[in-house]
Design an enzyme around this catalytic site. Structure first.
Site, PDB file in Angstrom:
ATOM      1  N   GLU A  91       0.825  -1.202   0.000  1.00  0.00           N
ATOM      2  CA  GLU A  91       0.000   0.000   0.000  1.00  0.00           C
ATOM      3  C   GLU A  91       0.862   1.256   0.000  1.00  0.00           C
ATOM      4  O   GLU A  91       1.959   1.284   0.585  1.00  0.00           O
ATOM      5  CB  GLU A  91      -0.943  -0.003   1.211  1.00  0.00           C
ATOM      6  CG  GLU A  91      -2.011  -1.071   1.079  1.00  0.00           C
ATOM      7  CD  GLU A  91      -2.971  -1.129   2.254  1.00  0.00           C
ATOM      8  OE1 GLU A  91      -4.125  -1.546   2.032  1.00  0.00           O
ATOM      9  OE2 GLU A  91      -2.571  -0.782   3.384  1.00  0.00           O
ATOM     10  N   CYS A 104       3.635   8.587   0.657  1.00  0.00           N
ATOM     11  CA  CYS A 104       4.229   7.680   1.647  1.00  0.00           C
ATOM     12  C   CYS A 104       4.384   6.319   0.986  1.00  0.00           C
ATOM     13  O   CYS A 104       3.391   5.654   0.670  1.00  0.00           O
ATOM     14  CB  CYS A 104       3.324   7.604   2.874  1.00  0.00           C
ATOM     15  SG  CYS A 104       3.917   6.466   4.155  1.00  0.00           S
ATOM     16  N   CYS A 111       6.750  -6.712   7.340  1.00  0.00           N
ATOM     17  CA  CYS A 111       7.897  -6.158   8.077  1.00  0.00           C
ATOM     18  C   CYS A 111       8.381  -7.182   9.096  1.00  0.00           C
ATOM     19  O   CYS A 111       7.587  -7.912   9.690  1.00  0.00           O
ATOM     20  CB  CYS A 111       7.478  -4.867   8.783  1.00  0.00           C
ATOM     21  SG  CYS A 111       8.834  -3.985   9.593  1.00  0.00           S
ATOM     22  N   CYS A 115       6.848  -4.516  15.698  1.00  0.00           N
ATOM     23  CA  CYS A 115       6.376  -3.528  16.677  1.00  0.00           C
ATOM     24  C   CYS A 115       4.908  -3.805  17.004  1.00  0.00           C
ATOM     25  O   CYS A 115       4.079  -3.952  16.095  1.00  0.00           O
ATOM     26  CB  CYS A 115       6.542  -2.117  16.130  1.00  0.00           C
ATOM     27  SG  CYS A 115       8.253  -1.680  15.740  1.00  0.00           S
ATOM     28  N   CYS A 118       1.880  -1.773  15.456  1.00  0.00           N
ATOM     29  CA  CYS A 118       1.837  -1.569  14.009  1.00  0.00           C
ATOM     30  C   CYS A 118       1.149  -2.741  13.320  1.00  0.00           C
ATOM     31  O   CYS A 118       1.560  -3.897  13.476  1.00  0.00           O
ATOM     32  CB  CYS A 118       3.265  -1.409  13.479  1.00  0.00           C
ATOM     33  SG  CYS A 118       3.354  -1.183  11.689  1.00  0.00           S
ATOM     34  N   GLU A 157      10.690  -1.797   6.847  1.00  0.00           N
ATOM     35  CA  GLU A 157      11.786  -1.059   7.497  1.00  0.00           C
ATOM     36  C   GLU A 157      12.849  -0.728   6.454  1.00  0.00           C
ATOM     37  O   GLU A 157      13.543  -1.622   5.948  1.00  0.00           O
ATOM     38  CB  GLU A 157      12.375  -1.908   8.631  1.00  0.00           C
ATOM     39  CG  GLU A 157      13.751  -1.490   9.122  1.00  0.00           C
ATOM     40  CD  GLU A 157      13.822  -0.043   9.584  1.00  0.00           C
ATOM     41  OE1 GLU A 157      14.790   0.656   9.194  1.00  0.00           O
ATOM     42  OE2 GLU A 157      12.923   0.395  10.337  1.00  0.00           O
ATOM     43  N   SER A 210      12.126   6.204  14.512  1.00  0.00           N
ATOM     44  CA  SER A 210      10.965   5.803  15.314  1.00  0.00           C
ATOM     45  C   SER A 210      11.446   5.490  16.722  1.00  0.00           C
ATOM     46  O   SER A 210      12.075   4.458  16.960  1.00  0.00           O
ATOM     47  CB  SER A 210      10.297   4.577  14.690  1.00  0.00           C
ATOM     48  OG  SER A 210       9.801   4.883  13.401  1.00  0.00           O
ATOM     49  N   LEU A 211      11.138   6.384  17.655  1.00  0.00           N
ATOM     50  CA  LEU A 211      11.650   6.258  19.020  1.00  0.00           C
ATOM     51  C   LEU A 211      10.571   5.668  19.943  1.00  0.00           C
ATOM     52  O   LEU A 211      10.746   4.626  20.523  1.00  0.00           O
ATOM     53  CB  LEU A 211      12.138   7.626  19.505  1.00  0.00           C
ATOM     54  CG  LEU A 211      13.032   7.656  20.731  1.00  0.00           C
ATOM     55  CD1 LEU A 211      13.880   8.925  20.728  1.00  0.00           C
ATOM     56  CD2 LEU A 211      12.248   7.575  22.029  1.00  0.00           C
ATOM     57  N   HIS A 286      -3.180   5.352  16.466  1.00  0.00           N
ATOM     58  CA  HIS A 286      -4.409   5.069  15.722  1.00  0.00           C
ATOM     59  C   HIS A 286      -4.898   3.679  16.130  1.00  0.00           C
ATOM     60  O   HIS A 286      -4.255   2.680  15.824  1.00  0.00           O
ATOM     61  CB  HIS A 286      -4.151   5.148  14.219  1.00  0.00           C
ATOM     62  CG  HIS A 286      -3.685   6.503  13.795  1.00  0.00           C
ATOM     63  ND1 HIS A 286      -2.430   6.730  13.267  1.00  0.00           N
ATOM     64  CD2 HIS A 286      -4.296   7.715  13.845  1.00  0.00           C
ATOM     65  CE1 HIS A 286      -2.290   8.019  12.999  1.00  0.00           C
ATOM     66  NE2 HIS A 286      -3.396   8.635  13.341  1.00  0.00           N
ATOM     67  N   CYS A 329      -0.752   6.358  10.055  1.00  0.00           N
ATOM     68  CA  CYS A 329       0.471   5.718  10.533  1.00  0.00           C
ATOM     69  C   CYS A 329       0.177   4.404  11.249  1.00  0.00           C
ATOM     70  O   CYS A 329      -0.656   4.353  12.151  1.00  0.00           O
ATOM     71  CB  CYS A 329       1.207   6.655  11.494  1.00  0.00           C
ATOM     72  SG  CYS A 329       1.889   8.116  10.718  1.00  0.00           S
TER      73      CYS A 329
END
Length: 336
Positions: A91, A104, A111, A115, A118, A157, A210-211, A286, A329
């Site tokens: 996507e 984006c 991935c 995480c 996500c 990533e 990404s922290l 989200h 996101c």
């Protein structure tokens, strides 16, 4: 196996031409047709001889694939679904604004990073995209001419597919390619140190890290990468580079209610980033049915943002776009 010409750098095309006995200048001609004229057929390359075109058709192709679906959000955001090799889909999100038009892009099918917050990470990893697959996401949408910025923040990533990402950014920024300024491109990472070092050494594009939590033990609970590449190691690497020039360093911080959205975490974030010329982008989490997290209350987000700004860190709150079509996101899944 045929070579996808889309995504090949000038050096790669020079090697191909040498192997086939074509004149060296043919590589520049190929770049011109691929990236400036943006043809989708080898036969359209009319300043190549018929023999060259016939040979190229035997050994290569131009991997242009149109999206199979486009969803449009009530806020104008568009989410495109692209087919990629091995019967997978990825996507891509187009985000129009008053003076900007951002795309984006994805760099992997799924991935590996896992995480917990996500959706992409929860679907697992199904393969890397080629540089051609990445660039096709730009070249094959109707809004291509209006694009002002590209962010590598879609599925996957980037530093885990660094060869393809660097080839794609080379095409975007080189004179023989699209000739964009590196300032128009931002590449994100969770902190894969080997790929990150290559990116810092070989590219001048902006970087977004990404922290999501400045406390190591808490970050590990939601980001498995913390075990292999601790945040302290990532920050130490970033401090070896100069961020006072045109290349910008930013940190992405997704906020989860009652987990990382209080002033104690804000203070620890200020301490962790001390001395780095950077900014922080806050992101409202989200919500999705699969994730055990909730969106913070607005007052907590505002207090967190105010604390960072008062302590010398430029901090902005990213607008949520396309949430109604699962384009925001962390929600991309490549569903078909």
């Amino acid at each position: 196996m045929k070579t996808n010409l889309l995504g090949q750098t000038l050096i790669h095309l020079q090697a191909l031409c040498a192997e086939e006995g074509f004149p060296r200048f043919t590589a520049k001609q190929l770049c011109d047709w691929l990236y400036k004229k943006r043809v989708d057929s080898i036969d359209a390359m009319t300043n190549l001889s018929l023999a060259q075109r016939a040979r190229l058709n035997e050994i290569a192709y131009i991997g242009r694939e149109t999206p199979v679906r486009c969803q449009v959000s009530k806020d104008g955001t568009k989410k495109y679904l692209f087919p990629v090799p091995d019967s997978h889909f990825i996507e891509t999100v187009f985000i129009p604004e008053a003076e900007r038009a951002t795309l984006c892009v994805s760099c992997q099918v799924g991935c590996k990073m896992g995480c917990l917050f996500c959706v992409t990470g929860r679907q697992g990893f199904h393969g890397n995209l080629s540089a051609g697959d990445i660039l096709n996401q730009l070249f094959s949408i109707p809004e291509f001419e209006s694009l002002t910025n590209v962010v590598f923040m879609g599925m996957g990533e980037p530093m885990d597919n660094i060869d393809a990402v660097l080839s794609a950014t080379q095409v975007l920024t080189s004179d023989w390619g699209l000739g964009w300024s590196p300032k128009r491109i931002t590449v994100s990472t969770v902190g894969i140190v080997p790929g990150l070092k290559r990116f810092l050494d070989e590219s001048q594009c902006h970087l977004a890290v990404s922290l999501h939590n400045p406390v190591a033990a808490e970050r590990l609970q939601v980001m498995p990468v913390q075990k292999a590449y601790p945040l302290d190691e990532v920050l130490a690497l970033l401090r070896e580079y100069d961020w006072s020039g045109q290349r910008r360093l930013s940190f992405e911080y997704t906020m989860f209610r009652g987990i990382n959205d209080d002033l104690a975490h804000a203070a620890k974030l200020v301490e962790a980033l001390k001395g780095l010329d950077c900014r922080v982008n806050l992101i409202r989490f989200h919500e999705s049915p699969e994730a055990p997290f909730r969106t913070p209350v607005p007052s907590a987000i505002q207090a967190f943002q105010n604390h960072l700004n008062r302590n010398g860190i430029v901090c902005t709150l990213r607008a949520s776009r396309g949430q109604d079509i699962e384009a925001a996101c962390g929600l991309l899944a490549g569903k078909e």
